[in-house]
Design a protein around this motif. Sequence first.
Motif, short mmCIF file in Angstrom:
data_model
loop_
_atom_site.label_atom_id
_atom_site.label_comp_id
_atom_site.label_asym_id
_atom_site.label_seq_id
_atom_site.Cartn_x
_atom_site.Cartn_y
_atom_site.Cartn_z
N UNK A 1 0.82 -1.19 0.00
CA UNK A 1 0.00 0.00 0.00
C UNK A 1 0.86 1.25 0.00
N UNK A 2 1.91 1.27 0.87
CA UNK A 2 2.75 2.46 0.93
C UNK A 2 3.61 2.62 -0.31
N UNK A 3 3.82 1.56 -1.03
CA UNK A 3 4.63 1.67 -2.25
C UNK A 3 3.85 2.35 -3.37
N UNK A 4 2.51 2.37 -3.25
CA UNK A 4 1.71 3.01 -4.29
C UNK A 4 1.57 4.51 -4.08
N UNK A 5 1.92 5.01 -2.89
CA UNK A 5 1.85 6.44 -2.60
C UNK A 5 3.23 7.04 -2.85
N UNK A 6 3.28 8.08 -3.68
CA UNK A 6 4.55 8.73 -3.97
C UNK A 6 4.74 9.91 -3.02
N UNK A 7 5.95 10.38 -2.92
CA UNK A 7 6.25 11.54 -2.08
C UNK A 7 5.52 12.78 -2.60
N UNK A 8 5.44 12.90 -3.89
CA UNK A 8 4.77 14.07 -4.48
C UNK A 8 3.30 14.08 -4.09
N UNK A 9 2.64 12.93 -4.16
CA UNK A 9 1.24 12.83 -3.78
C UNK A 9 1.06 13.11 -2.28
N UNK A 10 1.95 12.57 -1.46
CA UNK A 10 1.88 12.78 -0.02
C UNK A 10 2.04 14.25 0.33
N UNK A 11 3.06 14.92 -0.22
CA UNK A 11 3.31 16.33 0.09
C UNK A 11 2.18 17.21 -0.43
N UNK A 12 1.64 16.91 -1.59
CA UNK A 12 0.53 17.70 -2.14
C UNK A 12 -0.70 17.56 -1.24
N UNK A 13 -0.99 16.35 -0.82
CA UNK A 13 -2.14 16.12 0.06
C UNK A 13 -1.94 16.83 1.40
N UNK A 14 -0.74 16.75 1.97
CA UNK A 14 -0.46 17.43 3.24
C UNK A 14 -0.62 18.94 3.09
N UNK A 15 -0.12 19.52 2.02
CA UNK A 15 -0.25 20.97 1.79
C UNK A 15 -1.71 21.37 1.62
N UNK A 16 -2.49 20.57 0.91
CA UNK A 16 -3.90 20.89 0.71
C UNK A 16 -4.65 20.83 2.05
#
Length: 192
Positions: A1-16
């Motif tokens: 599951x964690x391998x499907x989440x990229x850093x870019x997606x994580x940081x974008x979601x956190x910023x939003x």
Amino acid sequence: MFSSITWELFLTTACVIIGSYYGITTLLLYHREITQWIKSRGQQPVVKDTPTTVSASPFGVMGNIQEASTQALRSSVGTASEINVAESDEQPDTVYSPEASSSEEHLLIGSIADLLQEVKTVSQLIAECKSDKAEGESLFRTLLLRYPHLRSTTYREAINFYILDAARNQFSFDLSSSEVNTWWEEERPSKK
């Protein structure tokens, strides 16, 4: 599951999430100021001519109020010759109140409370360690010698009774009133 989440997606979601939190909080707390600012943005600001006054002291916290109150105080103080002091031939009475002895008694009662607390602690220590009579006597003698000012008071008997009561309930050995009473005296030099 964690391998499907990229850093870019994580940081974008956190910023939003963080941005929406602060945006909603700002709108809820400052909605009146924001609407007033938006309404006044389309209009030309009106410049008002108001006379400005500069206080005498640039660091004055109270401003003009302070100057007015200081002037009122200055006008109410007279010269030294206008001040009358009544002379008195009477000598002040020396009063010996029971408060002096009461304060000494309060100090004694405070010392007694401290001593009883320490007796309780030593009793618990002797009971937990299952100490013998000689070790208990040594501990209590050392404790009582720290309070020489209580030796000649009327509270000595009550303290002795408290120690005997603690010994009866917790110790494996028996104590007599005369033994406890001798613990108050200075230690005798040992025989060689």
